[in-house]
Scaffold this active site. Sequence first.
Site, PDB file in Angstrom:
ATOM      1  N   HIS A 179       0.903  -1.152   0.000  1.00 28.32           N
ATOM      2  CA  HIS A 179       0.000   0.000   0.000  1.00 28.32           C
ATOM      3  C   HIS A 179       0.939   1.198   0.000  1.00 28.32           C
ATOM      4  O   HIS A 179       1.507   1.547   1.033  1.00 28.32           O
ATOM      5  CB  HIS A 179      -0.862  -0.059   1.265  1.00 28.32           C
ATOM      6  N   PHE A 224     -12.517   5.224   5.593  1.00 31.02           N
ATOM      7  CA  PHE A 224     -12.082   5.269   4.197  1.00 31.02           C
ATOM      8  C   PHE A 224     -12.698   4.100   3.417  1.00 31.02           C
ATOM      9  O   PHE A 224     -12.988   3.052   3.978  1.00 31.02           O
ATOM     10  CB  PHE A 224     -10.563   5.105   4.112  1.00 31.02           C
ATOM     11  N   GLY A 225     -12.852   4.269   2.103  1.00 29.91           N
ATOM     12  CA  GLY A 225     -13.144   3.126   1.243  1.00 29.91           C
ATOM     13  C   GLY A 225     -14.495   3.158   0.580  1.00 29.91           C
ATOM     14  O   GLY A 225     -15.433   3.786   1.058  1.00 29.91           O
ATOM     15  N   HIS A 249      -3.206   0.109  -6.025  1.00 27.73           N
ATOM     16  CA  HIS A 249      -3.911   1.381  -6.264  1.00 27.73           C
ATOM     17  C   HIS A 249      -3.034   2.632  -6.391  1.00 27.73           C
ATOM     18  O   HIS A 249      -3.128   3.548  -5.602  1.00 27.73           O
ATOM     19  CB  HIS A 249      -5.046   1.620  -5.257  1.00 27.73           C
ATOM     20  N   ASP A 272     -10.645  -2.591  -5.622  1.00 27.35           N
ATOM     21  CA  ASP A 272     -10.320  -2.056  -4.298  1.00 27.35           C
ATOM     22  C   ASP A 272     -11.585  -2.007  -3.424  1.00 27.35           C
ATOM     23  O   ASP A 272     -11.794  -1.082  -2.644  1.00 27.35           O
ATOM     24  CB  ASP A 272      -9.697  -0.662  -4.419  1.00 27.35           C
TER      25      ASP A 272
END
Lengths: 432, 312
Positions: A186, A330-331, A239, A312
Amino acid sequence: MSVLAPGKIAYVNARLLDPASGLDAKGSLLSDGEQIVAFGPDMAIPADAQTIDCRGACLAPGLVDMRVQICEPGEEHKETLLTAGEAAVAGGVTSMVCLPNTNPVIDDVATVEFVARRARKNGLAKVYPYAAATKELEGKELAEIGMLAEAGALGFTDGTKAIRSAQMMKRLLSYAATFGVMIVQHPEEPSMAENGVMNEGELATRLGLSGISPQAEAIMLERDMRLVAMTGGRYHAAHVSTRDGVDIIRRAKARGLTVTCDTAPPYFALNELAVSDYRTFSKLSPPLRSEECRLAVVEGLKDGTIDAIASDHTPQDQDSKRLPFAQAEFGGVGLETLLTVTLELYHNGVLSLLQVIDRLSHGPAKLLGLAAGRLQAGAAADLVIFDPDRAGRVNPANFRSKSKNSPFDGRPIQGRVLRTVVDGRSVFVADD
Amino acid sequence: MNAYPHRHLLGIEGLSPLEISFLLDQSDSYVEKSRSNDRKSTLLRGRTVINLFFENSTRTRTSFELAGKRLGADVINMTVAASSVAKGETLIDTAMTLNAMHVDVLVVRHADSGAAKLLSEKVNCAVINAGDGAHEHPTQALLDALTIRRRKGRLDGLLVAICGDVVHSRVARSNIHLLNTMGAHVRLVAPRTLIPSKAENLGVEVHHNMKEGLKDADIVMMLRIQNERMKGNFIPSIREYFHFFGLDYEKLSVTKPDALIMHPGPMNRGVEIDSDLADDVERSLIREQVEMGVAVRTACLEVLTNNLGGLA
């Protein structure tokens, strides 16, 4: 959902797309049991085969989504192996790779086997795990990489946490190279991301939100490229979202380093303006970047610097998102919008249809070492049939996923998954 | 005839094949002697040997002590615990103190690479390096070579696989130098985290898979895994290490049928070596290595003391 028992099935009247061989032609495909038997423009249809008329729709290898958070075990209120499997096939995904940041963490052989067994039972998209790179994802001790790889882990990552220590990353790359497996990073320098909630810049200043600089990604990638050069390890950046990030990978590949990367649809389809009304569904990690970065990601997809597009997929329950922006999680979920949003690259003339399918299936399968993502006699009949042109709108109310936190909520789209086939069985058929 | 014209024995690197052969021949002559009932001689009567150990050791220290005593020397063991070092005396101060006592041979073990060499520059006596950090342990390499030579009749042309924690091992480094000098072919086998940087430049083949590394080997040398230092940093766990790199009958099946196993000790049974295999008298030379250790150290003390007479 209708489930057909596998026998001889002929998919006729299709536009066959196989990025591995470059095939893009009208034709048919025949499967028998779990396998593809034959395909091509002039394929003879056996009399005893059941026929499915594709009516000119595209028939391609099922998508391989290399970055999905499934949340089981541990957070089954957000997503389970069953709901993720249903969401996946609704999105045309036939193989997905899950992150190890579950509870318990996927850092031992028993948990790897648990995930594989549970997913097999559902008979939907195939699930392959990444296992933890370090024990408990703490970044302190190497996980049992050799034994986990033997048990079927496709790669090693600390999930949504960066591997912070350079020494640990060096040892991971060295140790994993002993077994020929890859480390997935990441790429975000943690000290620069601390307390940050969106992209650093003018918009963050106006909104009064603390920023995460695009340099957080560049710094981590620059460091890691040096460690890859030093160790000869196999490295994958997840990502990638910034102009400099794409550039660093491009240069590393040109130098011959064993590096690959992926990005996710939000990073080429959205920019930071999506958070401008404090929309927490657009709060992602890494954060949505500037328009300049978005264009660089598109360019990276076009020139092949970016090998794969992954969803993702990050389910969050309502309580995690209905909060002031800084406090929200987040996400975003992405399994069910992966293909349709990516098709924008085709409609905008950035990628050909074959290239779109390549980044979504053959590209990731190749770098994961999976025998998937291509039309091939003898291969598993994992297929997606889709109409690239049908207009629609993203409606999370119709999602199979347990969580509805899509950054694409309400977005007009062009393209629709009509049918998804796993091991010769139709596991998803569109209603209309 | 004395073919070893040096005051000290600090390492194997740089020694010639002739010098090594001479030390091995001398050692060989002591093997029979230590097997007889008449083990004692007076060659070193009146000489003083100090075992100066800054690191714990049982077998090496005992072996030097026995060697010295069998030659009739006065042997003193000094184990310098960390606490004494903490009193502030530097290594060089210690050397000067001992030098003033007119010692003949100083046998030194120290956790820092280069410590034996530093001492040797400050004293008038002979210095034997009994292990300095991750640098060299020359008498271990000599005893390993003697053990192999007695069993195989030669060193030249043998294929020797050194397996395990090479990065921290002085035994591995001394053995690589000795075996290469004597014409053997050396392979290192370990996970990449346990192979030091640019190891292939030492003239060895590097492997990361046991069966590939052990293929057709004549000798398999296992190194000790130091659990406390390893865990999580260089290897994930003992069970994973044993699974991939621990020596067992299955992995041994790819070597030459008459391949022999060595280990410098102390062994971790079930970590780097299967317990039954370690005890297998048909395959394991581990006990023989200890016996050769006394012979090698006796020869080294004798040769270096003789040189003192001529050089002092």
